[in-house]
Motif scaffolding. Structure first.
Motif, PDB file in Angstrom:
ATOM      1  N   TYR A  89       0.844  -1.196   0.000  1.00 31.14           N
ATOM      2  CA  TYR A  89       0.000   0.000   0.000  1.00 31.14           C
ATOM      3  C   TYR A  89       0.880   1.247   0.000  1.00 31.14           C
ATOM      4  CZ  TYR A  89      -3.391  -3.372   1.851  1.00 31.14           C
ATOM      5  OH  TYR A  89      -4.198  -4.464   2.045  1.00 31.14           O
ATOM      6  N   GLY A  90       0.423   2.286  -0.687  1.00 31.65           N
ATOM      7  CA  GLY A  90       1.190   3.516  -0.650  1.00 31.65           C
ATOM      8  C   GLY A  90       0.597   4.617  -1.486  1.00 31.65           C
ATOM      9  N   SER A  91       1.433   5.616  -1.716  1.00 32.15           N
ATOM     10  CA  SER A  91       1.078   6.781  -2.522  1.00 32.15           C
ATOM     11  C   SER A  91       1.968   6.790  -3.754  1.00 32.15           C
ATOM     12  CB  SER A  91       1.299   8.070  -1.738  1.00 32.15           C
ATOM     13  OG  SER A  91       0.466   8.099  -0.600  1.00 32.15           O
ATOM     14  N   ALA A  92       1.356   7.081  -4.894  1.00 33.93           N
ATOM     15  CA  ALA A  92       2.097   7.004  -6.150  1.00 33.93           C
ATOM     16  C   ALA A  92       1.991   8.300  -6.936  1.00 33.93           C
ATOM     17  CB  ALA A  92       1.583   5.838  -6.985  1.00 33.93           C
ATOM     18  N   THR A  93       2.988   8.495  -7.764  1.00 32.25           N
ATOM     19  CA  THR A  93       3.002   9.607  -8.713  1.00 32.25           C
ATOM     20  C   THR A  93       3.242   9.044 -10.108  1.00 32.25           C
ATOM     21  OG1 THR A  93       5.366   9.972  -8.378  1.00 32.25           O
ATOM     22  CG2 THR A  93       3.854  11.286  -7.024  1.00 32.25           C
ATOM     23  N   THR A  94       2.873   9.848 -11.092  1.00 28.29           N
ATOM     24  CA  THR A  94       3.017   9.463 -12.494  1.00 28.29           C
ATOM     25  C   THR A  94       4.150  10.267 -13.118  1.00 28.29           C
ATOM     26  OG1 THR A  94       0.625   9.122 -12.591  1.00 28.29           O
ATOM     27  CG2 THR A  94       1.798   9.264 -14.696  1.00 28.29           C
ATOM     28  N   LEU A  95       4.991   9.577 -13.864  1.00 24.73           N
ATOM     29  CA  LEU A  95       6.087  10.215 -14.577  1.00 24.73           C
ATOM     30  C   LEU A  95       5.899   9.934 -16.066  1.00 24.73           C
ATOM     31  CD1 LEU A  95       8.797  11.719 -14.041  1.00 24.73           C
ATOM     32  CD2 LEU A  95       9.878   9.471 -13.965  1.00 24.73           C
ATOM     33  N   HIS A  96       5.859  11.003 -16.863  1.00 24.46           N
ATOM     34  CA  HIS A  96       5.701  10.895 -18.320  1.00 24.46           C
ATOM     35  C   HIS A  96       7.047  11.159 -19.006  1.00 24.46           C
ATOM     36  CE1 HIS A  96       1.546  11.917 -17.026  1.00 24.46           C
ATOM     37  NE2 HIS A  96       1.238  11.049 -17.978  1.00 24.46           N
ATOM     38  N   PRO A  97       7.204  10.724 -20.245  1.00 26.48           N
ATOM     39  CA  PRO A  97       8.458  10.992 -20.967  1.00 26.48           C
ATOM     40  C   PRO A  97       8.822  12.471 -21.040  1.00 26.48           C
ATOM     41  CG  PRO A  97       7.213   9.322 -22.121  1.00 26.48           C
ATOM     42  CD  PRO A  97       6.315   9.846 -21.009  1.00 26.48           C
ATOM     43  N   ARG A  98       7.869  13.363 -20.943  1.00 26.35           N
ATOM     44  CA  ARG A  98       8.142  14.803 -21.009  1.00 26.35           C
ATOM     45  C   ARG A  98       8.628  15.375 -19.674  1.00 26.35           C
ATOM     46  NH1 ARG A  98       2.416  14.357 -20.811  1.00 26.35           N
ATOM     47  NH2 ARG A  98       1.630  15.119 -18.814  1.00 26.35           N
ATOM     48  N   ASP A  99       8.518  14.611 -18.592  1.00 21.38           N
ATOM     49  CA  ASP A  99       8.807  15.105 -17.246  1.00 21.38           C
ATOM     50  C   ASP A  99      10.288  15.035 -16.902  1.00 21.38           C
ATOM     51  OD1 ASP A  99       6.081  15.554 -16.769  1.00 21.38           O
ATOM     52  OD2 ASP A  99       5.794  13.534 -15.946  1.00 21.38           O
ATOM     53  N   PRO A 100      10.771  16.022 -16.102  1.00 23.23           N
ATOM     54  CA  PRO A 100      12.134  15.907 -15.578  1.00 23.23           C
ATOM     55  C   PRO A 100      12.235  14.602 -14.777  1.00 23.23           C
ATOM     56  CG  PRO A 100      11.185  18.057 -15.048  1.00 23.23           C
ATOM     57  CD  PRO A 100      10.075  17.216 -15.621  1.00 23.23           C
ATOM     58  N   GLY A 101      13.333  13.939 -14.891  1.00 28.35           N
ATOM     59  CA  GLY A 101      13.517  12.690 -14.169  1.00 28.35           C
ATOM     60  C   GLY A 101      13.163  11.446 -14.956  1.00 28.35           C
ATOM     61  N   TRP A 102      12.469  11.633 -16.112  1.00 29.17           N
ATOM     62  CA  TRP A 102      12.077  10.473 -16.914  1.00 29.17           C
ATOM     63  C   TRP A 102      13.294   9.669 -17.367  1.00 29.17           C
ATOM     64  CZ3 TRP A 102       8.097   7.484 -18.353  1.00 29.17           C
ATOM     65  CH2 TRP A 102       8.315   6.604 -19.411  1.00 29.17           C
ATOM     66  N   THR A 103      14.293  10.335 -17.907  1.00 27.76           N
ATOM     67  CA  THR A 103      15.444   9.624 -18.472  1.00 27.76           C
ATOM     68  C   THR A 103      16.118   8.765 -17.412  1.00 27.76           C
ATOM     69  OG1 THR A 103      15.745  11.371 -20.112  1.00 27.76           O
ATOM     70  CG2 THR A 103      17.624   9.914 -19.713  1.00 27.76           C
ATOM     71  N   ALA A 104      16.324   9.312 -16.237  1.00 21.17           N
ATOM     72  CA  ALA A 104      16.966   8.549 -15.161  1.00 21.17           C
ATOM     73  C   ALA A 104      16.099   7.373 -14.728  1.00 21.17           C
ATOM     74  CB  ALA A 104      17.254   9.459 -13.973  1.00 21.17           C
ATOM     75  N   ALA A 106      13.666   5.857 -16.491  1.00 18.21           N
ATOM     76  CA  ALA A 106      13.508   4.914 -17.601  1.00 18.21           C
ATOM     77  C   ALA A 106      14.757   4.067 -17.813  1.00 18.21           C
ATOM     78  CB  ALA A 106      13.137   5.659 -18.881  1.00 18.21           C
ATOM     79  N   ALA A 107      15.905   4.552 -17.364  1.00 20.16           N
ATOM     80  CA  ALA A 107      17.144   3.792 -17.519  1.00 20.16           C
ATOM     81  C   ALA A 107      17.104   2.469 -16.771  1.00 20.16           C
ATOM     82  CB  ALA A 107      18.327   4.636 -17.052  1.00 20.16           C
ATOM     83  N   ASP A 108      16.200   2.318 -15.813  1.00 20.23           N
ATOM     84  CA  ASP A 108      16.057   1.070 -15.060  1.00 20.23           C
ATOM     85  C   ASP A 108      15.362  -0.027 -15.860  1.00 20.23           C
ATOM     86  OD1 ASP A 108      17.223   2.174 -12.794  1.00 20.23           O
ATOM     87  OD2 ASP A 108      15.309   2.761 -11.908  1.00 20.23           O
ATOM     88  N   PHE A 109      14.795   0.321 -17.019  1.00 15.44           N
ATOM     89  CA  PHE A 109      13.972  -0.612 -17.781  1.00 15.44           C
ATOM     90  C   PHE A 109      14.498  -0.788 -19.204  1.00 15.44           C
ATOM     91  CE2 PHE A 109      11.291   1.575 -14.694  1.00 15.44           C
ATOM     92  CZ  PHE A 109      10.726   0.501 -14.028  1.00 15.44           C
ATOM     93  N   LEU A 110      14.151  -1.924 -19.806  1.00 14.17           N
ATOM     94  CA  LEU A 110      14.408  -2.119 -21.227  1.00 14.17           C
ATOM     95  C   LEU A 110      13.491  -1.204 -22.019  1.00 14.17           C
ATOM     96  CD1 LEU A 110      14.468  -6.025 -21.345  1.00 14.17           C
ATOM     97  CD2 LEU A 110      16.434  -4.475 -21.410  1.00 14.17           C
ATOM     98  N   GLU A 111      13.955  -0.712 -23.158  1.00 13.87           N
ATOM     99  CA  GLU A 111      13.084   0.070 -24.031  1.00 13.87           C
ATOM    100  C   GLU A 111      12.070  -0.859 -24.666  1.00 13.87           C
ATOM    101  OE1 GLU A 111      14.493   2.955 -26.822  1.00 13.87           O
ATOM    102  OE2 GLU A 111      16.313   3.260 -25.635  1.00 13.87           O
ATOM    103  N   MET A 112      10.799  -0.472 -24.621  1.00 18.55           N
ATOM    104  CA  MET A 112       9.728  -1.265 -25.233  1.00 18.55           C
ATOM    105  C   MET A 112       8.760  -0.340 -25.943  1.00 18.55           C
ATOM    106  SD  MET A 112       8.777  -4.242 -22.480  1.00 18.55           S
ATOM    107  CE  MET A 112       9.170  -3.541 -20.887  1.00 18.55           C
ATOM    108  N   ALA A 113       8.368  -0.722 -27.136  1.00 14.22           N
ATOM    109  CA  ALA A 113       7.374   0.055 -27.876  1.00 14.22           C
ATOM    110  C   ALA A 113       6.090   0.111 -27.063  1.00 14.22           C
ATOM    111  CB  ALA A 113       7.118  -0.585 -29.235  1.00 14.22           C
ATOM    112  N   GLY A 114       5.463   1.267 -27.050  1.00 15.32           N
ATOM    113  CA  GLY A 114       4.216   1.426 -26.314  1.00 15.32           C
ATOM    114  C   GLY A 114       4.396   1.863 -24.878  1.00 15.32           C
TER     115      GLY A 114
END
Length: 182
Positions: A89-104, A106-114
C-alpha cells in the motif's frame, strides 16, 4: 495477516520471482480499477519505494485515478511454490516521458514500444496473507514479447500517438489522464 511499514529481504525476493502483479487505484468517486501487469516492468528501488513501467493498453485508468488521489495498492500472489499473498500500500506519482527525471527513471527498464508512463510508489504499509485460495499455475510465456510490444512497434510513433489519443486520454469515468498535458 502481518502488517509492516516496509519490504524486507524475504518480501523483496518474493516480488522478484513473480511474473504477474496487480495494481489497484480509485478516485474519490467513480469506478475502482484493478489491472494485471507483467513483463519485466517492476523495479524495487528500496524497501519503501517501487517503480513500474506502464505499457500501453486499452485504457489508462491508473494515471487518471492518481491525478485525483495518490492511493495505490499492488498485489502479488504465489502461483507456484509456497502459498503467499503480498499487498503493498502507498502513494504514487506518475512520470511521463516529457517530465524531468524520466530519463533517469527509464534507464532502469528495457526500451519497449508502447511505453506510456512510469509510476513511482512510496510504500506506507505491506501486508501478507496465506494465499491458500490462489490456484497453483505454471508460467508458460509472456504475451508482452509476442503480442503487445510487436503491436506497438508495427504502429510506429505516429500510430502509438493516435492510439493514445483515441483510447488513453480519459478514464472510463471521464477523468483526464494527463497523457498529453504539459
Amino acid at each position: 495477516m502481518p502488517f509492516g511499514p516496509r519490504l524486507n529481504r524475504t518480501l523483496r525476493a518474493f516480488i522478484e520471482r513473480q511474473k504477474l502483479f496487480f495494481v489497484a487505484t480509485a478516485a474519490p468517486d467513480g469506478q475502482v480499477n484493478l489491472s494485471p501487469k507483467g513483463a519485466d516492468s517492476l523495479r524495487i528501488i528500496s524497501d519503501t519505494h517501487i517503480r513500474w513501467l506502464n505499457l500501453s493498453g486499452s485504457g489508462n485508468e491508473t494515471a487518471g485515478h492518481l491525478r485525483k488521489s495518490p492511493r495505490m495498492t499492488l498485489m502479488f500472489c504465489a502461483f507456484e511454490g509456497d502459498a503467499l499473498i503480498l499487498r503493498v500500500y502507498g502513494s504514487a506519482t506518475t512520470l511521463h516521458p516529457r517530465d524531468p527525471g524520466w530519463t533517469a527513471a527509464a534507464a532502469d527498464f528495457l526500451e519497449m514500444a508502447g511505453t506510456r508512463q512510469i509510476f513511482d510508489l512510496t510504500i506506507d504499509r505491506v501486508q501478507t496473507s496465506c494465499g491458500t485460495g490462489v490456484p497453483v499455475m505454471a508460467f508458460q510465456g509472456d504475451r508482452v514479447d509476442t503480442e503487445l510490444v510487436p503491436y506497438f512497434e508495427d504502429l510506429g510513433p505516429d500510430g502509438v500517438d493516435a492510439f493514445w489519443r483515441r483510447k488513453n486520454t480519459e478514464t472510463i469515468d471521464g477523468f483526464p489522464t494527463g497523457l498529453f498535458e504539459d
